[in-house]
Design an enzyme around this catalytic site. Structure first.
Site, PDB file in Angstrom:
ATOM      1  N   TYR A  11      14.629 -12.530  22.731  1.00 16.00           N
ATOM      2  CA  TYR A  11      15.663 -13.111  23.613  1.00 16.00           C
ATOM      3  C   TYR A  11      16.549 -14.090  22.849  1.00 16.00           C
ATOM      4  CZ  TYR A  11      17.782 -16.544  26.717  1.00 16.00           C
ATOM      5  OH  TYR A  11      18.668 -17.409  27.299  1.00 16.00           O
ATOM      6  N   LYS A  58      20.575 -13.942  21.797  1.00 17.15           N
ATOM      7  CA  LYS A  58      21.582 -14.952  22.188  1.00 17.15           C
ATOM      8  C   LYS A  58      22.231 -15.554  20.936  1.00 17.15           C
ATOM      9  CE  LYS A  58      22.543 -16.283  25.741  1.00 17.15           C
ATOM     10  NZ  LYS A  58      23.515 -15.809  26.775  1.00 17.15           N
ATOM     11  N   THR A  70      22.252 -20.819  24.967  1.00 15.91           N
ATOM     12  CA  THR A  70      21.013 -21.572  25.175  1.00 15.91           C
ATOM     13  C   THR A  70      20.654 -22.423  23.966  1.00 15.91           C
ATOM     14  OG1 THR A  70      18.621 -21.262  25.427  1.00 15.91           O
ATOM     15  CG2 THR A  70      19.813 -19.463  24.413  1.00 15.91           C
ATOM     16  N   ASP A  71      19.859 -23.461  24.202  1.00 14.69           N
ATOM     17  CA  ASP A  71      19.364 -24.283  23.083  1.00 14.69           C
ATOM     18  C   ASP A  71      18.335 -23.529  22.244  1.00 14.69           C
ATOM     19  OD1 ASP A  71      17.268 -24.293  24.904  1.00 14.69           O
ATOM     20  OD2 ASP A  71      17.058 -26.475  24.991  1.00 14.69           O
ATOM     21  N   GLU A  72      17.810 -22.407  22.773  1.00 15.84           N
ATOM     22  CA  GLU A  72      16.748 -21.681  22.050  1.00 15.84           C
ATOM     23  C   GLU A  72      17.248 -21.063  20.753  1.00 15.84           C
ATOM     24  OE1 GLU A  72      14.309 -19.093  24.270  1.00 15.84           O
ATOM     25  OE2 GLU A  72      14.258 -20.401  26.008  1.00 15.84           O
TER      26      GLU A  72
END
Ligand code: NAD
Ligand code: TDX
Length: 331
Positions: free
Chosen positions: A147, A151, A120-122
């Site tokens: 979260y 990741k 993810t970009d997060e």
């Protein structure tokens, strides 16, 4: 080619399996999915006879080892994926996202198999609203929530296995997906199903937070291109230049569903809420020739709204419990 798709009964994974069966009929697909609250086997109903489905946990080392040994590549979607849940109980995020990915890395290393890791970009943290820059493959990791930290950890493990053990792995970091089969805890389907159910849409804080929306099919077409032509060890960012703030999205959904644009409620903001994500996908576009098909957000949203209207059996049984959980948090 034999693909082991982890998390293939979830939102993006099931769309990936459905797309793969129609566009790549030569691929043999095995889905490994624990069918947590977020997994639904009925999302694969149309392709059930064309795939092998194994209900199982990526934290089960022996099972992972056996399935990896039988396949050519692992396309690894399985994860705990919801930020709000990670704030209530981080523990399953550590187990699935970190320990589960570790098991997949060890099995792919042992059997010399390929891995494509979905991320993810997060992992990059967030940007200011007026920052002219976007995330790219050289942006330092700076995750905010349990979260995104889990990741980021999994991405770091993949990078270490590439460098230290020469694992043939690729990583993709994608922005916010929307489309059919997304769990109704997530922003867009929550608001669509709120309106269908006669509840008001719920906006966290002022709604100024920006997400870079991409249709799930565009994400999955990029994943297929990376599987076919991506360079071992590389990271590809996937995004479709779809930046919108949450207020704009909620108002667009309301208007598309025939309601007044202001017919929503402000609710308690998410603690640590990332302000803005934005993806620079030029590497994917220039090296692999990818481009999005869903360039008009409104028409993608219209199609998604219709899907939730036409498929109420898929989500209605979960609506009461999902909203009760949010209500406890003032959301
Ligand atoms: P999802 O929550 O809809 O689906 C996750 C799937 O994984 C479910 O089917 C669930 O049953 C399965 N799963 C969970 N724990 C498991 C375990 N221990 N063993 C086996 N299966 C397990 O998630 P999603 O939105 O489809 O996200 C898929 C992947 O894409 C995740 O890795 C996520 O981090 C990443 N991602 C998501 C988005 C997004 O906007 N949704 C954007 C970028 C990246
Ligand atoms: O009811 C809501 N109201 C609201 O304003 C919900 C559920 C969310 N929001 C806001 C929070 C975010 O700014 O909408 C935005 C999107 O929220 P989510 O759908 O929870 O997505 P986000 O937290 O941005 O993370 C998503 O994109 C990156 C996916 O859930 C992750 O799995 C992915 O990695």
């Amino acid at each position: 080619m034999k693909l082991l798709v982890t998390g293939g009964a979830g939102f993006i994974g099931s769309n990936f399996v459905n797309l793969s069966v129609s566009d790549y009929p030569e691929y043999e697909i095995t889905v490994l999915d624990a069918l947590t609250y977020a997994g639904d086997r009925s999302s694969l109903a149309k392709v059930e006879s064309k795939i092998r489905f194994i209900k199982g946990d990526i934290c089960d080392r022996d099972l992972v080892d056996r399935l990896v040994s039988e396949n050519d590549i692992v396309v690894h979607f399985a994860a705990e994926s919801h930020n709000d849940n990670s704030l209530l109980d981080p523990s399953p995020f550590i187990n699935t996202n970190i320990v589960g990915t570790f098991n997949i890395l060890e099995a792919t290393r042992k059997h010399s198999k390929r891995l494509h890791h979905i991320s993810t970009d997060e992992v990059y943290g967030d940007l200011e609203l007026d920052d002219p820059g976007k995330f790219n493959a050289n942006t330092p990791y700076n995750p905010s929530s349990p979260y995104s930290a889990s990741k980021a950890s999994s991405d770091m493990l993949v990078r270490a296995w590439v460098r230290s053990f020469g694992l043939h792995a690729t990583i993709s970091n994608c922005s916010n997906n929307y489309g059919p089969y997304q769990h109704i805890e997530k922003f867009i389907p929550r608001q669509i199903t709120n309106i269908i159910s006669g509840y008001k849409p719920k906006l966290y804080g002022k709604g100024e937070n920006v997400r870079d929306w991409i249709h799930v099919e565009d994400h999955n077409r990029a994943v297929h291109m990376i599987i076919k032509a991506g360079k071992p060890g590389e990271t590809y960012l996937i995004g479709a230049d779809g930046e919108k703030n949450n207020l704009e999205v909620i108002q667009t959904i309301l208007v598309l569903m025939g309601k007044n644009a202001d017919d929503f409620e402000h609710v308690t903001d998410r603690p640590g809420h990332d302000l803005r994500y934005a993806i620079d996908s030029s590497k994917l576009r220039t090296e692999l020739g990818w481009k999005p098909i869903y360039t008009d957000f409104k028409s993608g949203l219209k199609q998604t709204i219709k899907w939730y209207q036409d498929n109420q059996d898929w989500w209605s049984a979960h609506k009461t419990a999902t909203e009760a959980k949010y209500k406890k948090q003032g959301q």
